[in-house]
Each structure stands twice: as structure tokens, then as C-alpha cells.
Design an enzyme around this catalytic site. Sequence first.
Site, PDB file in Angstrom:
ATOM      1  N   SER A   1      14.538  34.601 -69.677  1.00 50.66           N
ATOM      2  CA  SER A   1      13.940  35.819 -69.615  1.00 50.66           C
ATOM      3  C   SER A   1      13.848  36.189 -67.895  1.00 50.66           C
ATOM      4  CB  SER A   1      12.546  35.995 -70.433  1.00 50.66           C
ATOM      5  OG  SER A   1      11.722  35.057 -69.405  1.00 50.66           O
TER       6      SER A   1
ATOM      7  N   THR B   1      13.392  29.483 -73.643  1.00 47.40           N
ATOM      8  CA  THR B   1      13.164  28.053 -73.920  1.00 47.40           C
ATOM      9  C   THR B   1      12.859  27.840 -75.369  1.00 47.40           C
ATOM     10  OG1 THR B   1      12.335  27.854 -71.594  1.00 47.40           O
ATOM     11  CG2 THR B   1      11.547  25.965 -73.146  1.00 47.40           C
TER      12      THR B   1
END
Length: 365
Positions: free
Chosen positions: A96, A49
Amino acid sequence: MKFTKTLIAELLISASVIGFVLPAVAAEPMVQTQQQEKPNVVILATGGTIAGAAADKTNTTTYKAGALGIDTLLAAVPEIHDVANVKGEQVAQISSNSMTTEIWLKLAKRINELLKNPDVDGIVITHGTDTLEETAYFLNLVTKSDKPVILVGAMRPATAISADGPLNLLNAVKLASDKDAKGKGVLIVLNDTINGARDATKTNTLRVDTFQSPELGYLGYMEGGKPVFYKQTTRKHTNETEFDVTDLNDLPRVDIIYSHVDDDGKMAEAAVAAGAKGIVHAGTGNGSIHGRTAPALYEASKKGIPVVRSSHASNGPTIENSAAYTENGLIDSGTLNPQKARILLQLGLTKTNDPAKLSEMFKKY
Ligand code: ASP
């Protein structure tokens, strides 16, 4: 909304005034700035992010993680160049939640190679927050240097109003440049707080203060733009571990079984059938196991597939609480949560599958 190249370009321009993305400035070459006697920090980017782009700047939840490259992130925080000579490398560009062993090994080997260089003072890894704690703990066990290795992420995409990434990244470079961060194991910095890799966990799905080390606490804070430490872990890490990734191309398969009412051992049997070399049981309370599941776990343990007892309670250690568990060779995870117990078991299995020896590792690391 599709993230076409044109859309992302438009977003970057409109977000440049308020967010992470400022007009591109080339990353400062290390050679040029070495003369200024600033520390040399390498930033290894993996996505997340912190490198995310949303369709508009008010959107903080629906976005493409890892959309922006490291040069764009660096160009957005020119203040970084006052702190250190930085060089960025893009190791991966993913969200991730899709992290892999392949990327872990690539990262760990690259970090070990870089830190052998006397000209490199510290490493920053930009990472998605979903599995950041796992990558941090893995690196905490396999990187071989006392130089700072810092993981950083963000909870709001780079295009958001009040994106948290830019300050987090600046703080990460400050921490990686600071002598006080040496020898403390791999560290995580977000939201002005410094956590140790072993104890930190993502506690909140959305908030910027998501990383906490429940009960055991932060190691320190960023205070007035400087790291200040109040404590450190007593568990062995980095140079002090027996784990070595130099010749590793994969890690043994270890599955996590999440306990619940009506659990019946079928998932444990499925893990064995899938080729698990170890199992972590995320039990209830103090690592308790459903009466219908225990036989399947004992069976696995007898077959030489070590079983670690952890807990899905969010605090406290998992310690011995039943003679039957101990007699069947089940290993206690201590305060490691299931996902971290899995990593230690994977690395432990590169050395032994003897439950007694593995148990020692769970007391040491
Ligand atoms: N899904 C994202 C990731 O882990 C979440 C984040 O970075 O905060 O890459």
C-alpha cells in the site's frame, strides 16, 4: 531471496499448519448461503502484508506484500463462513505504500455500486497498513451508504508464526456484519480494536498494535468476538458529505511540505512549479511555518493555490496562531494530520478553491 512461484508454493504448504494459509477451500458462493439468513459481506482485496509471503515463517519483516490472492486468504479462515456469506474480489494486489488515486476511485465506485444492492450488508477491504488510514479517510468522505465499510490489514505476513491477519480478517467480517457498525463512518479493525477513519493513524512501524487514534481514542473493541462501541465521531462522513466520485477520473494534485530547521521555501516553490493545485504544510508545533518559507506559501495562496496548515507533531489540533497566516488565507487543519489534510483538500478542490469555503470543510469533516 527471490519470490519465485515455486518458493511461494513451498512456503504456503509449510506455513499452512501455523499461519494464514490453510489448504484451499473455495470461497462460499453467496447464493447458496443466503438461505441461511446470514449477512452478505463483500471483501475487496488490495494486497498488503495481510496477503504477504516471506521466505520463512520466522521472518516478519522481509517479505513480499500482496503476494496472496483473496481466495487464499478466505480459505485460511473457514470460520468466516459461519459469520457471513462472503464473496471476494481482487481490486488490486499491491503494497500500500504504492497506493494510487486510480485504485482509490476504482474502490470507491465499486463500494458505492455494491452498497446500493439491498442484498449487500457490508464491505471489508483488505489493505496494507502503510496507507490504510489514508484510504479509510478518503472512503469515509466519498462512500454513500450507512452500511459498514471496514478496512483491515496485518503487521505480520500471512506466512509468519503468529500471523495477525486471520483473526483481523475474521473480526473485520464480524464488524461488517454487525448492525452496530452502521452509520459510524468507515472503520478500521486490527488487533481487536476499532478505530474511526478520521482519527486513526499508524503509530508504529512494526508492532501489531500500530493503529491508534491518539488522544481522541478508539471507538470500540472486539470483545469476546463481538464488536462493542463506546463512542463515535461528531464529524460528518459518508452520506453527509458533499463529495461525489461518480464522474471523477482523477484528483487535483496536492503536495505536502514537511517543515524543518533551515527550511527555505524552495520545496513550496517546487510544488507550485510542479503544478500543485493545493499545498499542505506539515509545520512545527501548532502548524508554525519557518520565517523563510512563509513568503513562498503566501505567494502560492495569492495565486489561488490554497495552503493548509497542519503539523508534524503527532497530537493536538492546528488552530489559528498568527494574524499573518490568517490574512494570507492559510487554512487550519484542526486535528487532521498532514496526509489526511491532503485528502480533504483534494476533495475540497473538486468543489472550490476559495479558502473560506475550504476552511468550513475542515471544520465539518
Ligand atoms: N508495506 C506494507 C503495505 O502497506 C505494510 C503492511 O501492509 O503492513 O502494504
